[in-house]
Design a protein around this motif. Structure first.
Motif, PDB file in Angstrom:
ATOM      1  N   SER A  50      29.644  61.430   2.952  1.00 39.23           N
ATOM      2  CA  SER A  50      30.818  60.860   2.287  1.00 39.23           C
ATOM      3  C   SER A  50      31.542  61.930   1.477  1.00 39.23           C
ATOM      4  O   SER A  50      31.058  63.052   1.310  1.00 39.23           O
ATOM      5  CB  SER A  50      30.401  59.718   1.362  1.00 39.23           C
ATOM      6  N   ARG A  51      32.689  61.567   0.953  1.00 37.91           N
ATOM      7  CA  ARG A  51      33.450  62.499   0.118  1.00 37.91           C
ATOM      8  C   ARG A  51      32.660  62.925  -1.117  1.00 37.91           C
ATOM      9  O   ARG A  51      32.891  63.991  -1.669  1.00 37.91           O
ATOM     10  CB  ARG A  51      34.765  61.869  -0.331  1.00 37.91           C
ATOM     11  N   HIS A  52      31.733  62.093  -1.538  1.00 38.92           N
ATOM     12  CA  HIS A  52      30.930  62.385  -2.719  1.00 38.92           C
ATOM     13  C   HIS A  52      29.590  63.027  -2.343  1.00 38.92           C
ATOM     14  O   HIS A  52      28.635  62.989  -3.114  1.00 38.92           O
ATOM     15  CB  HIS A  52      30.702  61.107  -3.524  1.00 38.92           C
ATOM     16  N   GLU A  53      29.527  63.579  -1.127  1.00 38.60           N
ATOM     17  CA  GLU A  53      28.358  64.283  -0.603  1.00 38.60           C
ATOM     18  C   GLU A  53      27.121  63.396  -0.510  1.00 38.60           C
ATOM     19  O   GLU A  53      25.997  63.842  -0.693  1.00 38.60           O
ATOM     20  CB  GLU A  53      28.076  65.540  -1.415  1.00 38.60           C
ATOM     21  N   LEU A  54      27.333  62.121  -0.225  1.00 44.10           N
ATOM     22  CA  LEU A  54      26.235  61.190   0.004  1.00 44.10           C
ATOM     23  C   LEU A  54      25.947  61.164   1.504  1.00 44.10           C
ATOM     24  O   LEU A  54      26.840  60.893   2.304  1.00 44.10           O
ATOM     25  CB  LEU A  54      26.612  59.790  -0.485  1.00 44.10           C
ATOM     26  N   ALA A  55      24.709  61.473   1.882  1.00 48.82           N
ATOM     27  CA  ALA A  55      24.332  61.478   3.296  1.00 48.82           C
ATOM     28  C   ALA A  55      24.095  60.042   3.758  1.00 48.82           C
ATOM     29  O   ALA A  55      23.388  59.282   3.111  1.00 48.82           O
ATOM     30  CB  ALA A  55      23.088  62.320   3.509  1.00 48.82           C
ATOM     31  N   ILE A  56      24.706  59.675   4.882  1.00 44.23           N
ATOM     32  CA  ILE A  56      24.601  58.321   5.413  1.00 44.23           C
ATOM     33  C   ILE A  56      24.161  58.400   6.871  1.00 44.23           C
ATOM     34  O   ILE A  56      24.676  59.212   7.636  1.00 44.23           O
ATOM     35  CB  ILE A  56      25.954  57.581   5.311  1.00 44.23           C
ATOM     36  N   THR A  57      23.217  57.557   7.241  1.00 50.60           N
ATOM     37  CA  THR A  57      22.763  57.472   8.623  1.00 50.60           C
ATOM     38  C   THR A  57      22.851  56.029   9.076  1.00 50.60           C
ATOM     39  O   THR A  57      22.508  55.122   8.337  1.00 50.60           O
ATOM     40  CB  THR A  57      21.313  57.961   8.756  1.00 50.60           C
ATOM     41  N   SER A  58      23.313  55.838  10.301  1.00 50.50           N
ATOM     42  CA  SER A  58      23.447  54.500  10.860  1.00 50.50           C
ATOM     43  C   SER A  58      22.703  54.440  12.191  1.00 50.50           C
ATOM     44  O   SER A  58      22.786  55.367  12.989  1.00 50.50           O
ATOM     45  CB  SER A  58      24.935  54.195  11.077  1.00 50.50           C
ATOM     46  N   VAL A  59      21.963  53.354  12.393  1.00 52.65           N
ATOM     47  CA  VAL A  59      21.276  53.112  13.661  1.00 52.65           C
ATOM     48  C   VAL A  59      21.756  51.764  14.176  1.00 52.65           C
ATOM     49  O   VAL A  59      21.630  50.750  13.496  1.00 52.65           O
ATOM     50  CB  VAL A  59      19.743  53.088  13.497  1.00 52.65           C
ATOM     51  N   ILE A  60      22.318  51.752  15.394  1.00 50.45           N
ATOM     52  CA  ILE A  60      22.822  50.527  15.997  1.00 50.45           C
ATOM     53  C   ILE A  60      22.066  50.296  17.304  1.00 50.45           C
ATOM     54  O   ILE A  60      21.920  51.216  18.104  1.00 50.45           O
ATOM     55  CB  ILE A  60      24.338  50.625  16.266  1.00 50.45           C
ATOM     56  N   THR A  61      21.597  49.087  17.516  1.00 55.65           N
ATOM     57  CA  THR A  61      20.842  48.746  18.721  1.00 55.65           C
ATOM     58  C   THR A  61      21.621  47.716  19.532  1.00 55.65           C
ATOM     59  O   THR A  61      22.077  46.709  18.993  1.00 55.65           O
ATOM     60  CB  THR A  61      19.469  48.152  18.358  1.00 55.65           C
ATOM     61  N   TYR A  62      21.771  48.003  20.820  1.00 55.60           N
ATOM     62  CA  TYR A  62      22.421  47.078  21.747  1.00 55.60           C
ATOM     63  C   TYR A  62      21.398  46.650  22.790  1.00 55.60           C
ATOM     64  O   TYR A  62      20.655  47.474  23.292  1.00 55.60           O
ATOM     65  CB  TYR A  62      23.586  47.745  22.464  1.00 55.60           C
TER      66      TYR A  62
END
Length: 87
Positions: free
Chosen positions: A72-84
């Motif tokens: 993010s702009r505030h240097e927060l690391a984000i991870t997303s896992v999506i399952t289909y």
């Protein structure tokens, strides 16, 4: 540990004697783990997360996983896992 990951700091920086001394000066009863211990904790948490995801997936169905990571702009690391999957 989250601070190290989100700031993109390598594990072995915790072995630096000056850094360890400064942390101890801030909080004398602070327990500083070694780089190896931090790495092992990360591996164990990864394995536990993968196992938890596998238990939630339907059996005998084909599954597609989509992984995404960003900062993010505030240097927060984000991870997303999506399952289909098709039921």
């Amino acid at each position: 540990m989250l601070g190290f990951v989100s700031a993109h700091i390598p594990w072995n920086v915790i072995s630096n004697p000056e850094l360890r001394r400064s942390y101890k000066a801030l909080c004398d009863d602070l327990v500083l783990l070694s780089a190896t211990t931090l790495s092992n904790i990360c591996r164990r948490e990864y394995a536990l997360t993968v196992d938890a995801i596998k238990k939630q997936l339907p059996i005998r169905n084909k599954v597609s996983l989509a992984l995404d990571g960003w900062t993010s702009r505030h240097e927060l690391a984000i991870t997303s896992v999506i399952t289909y999957y098709m039921d």
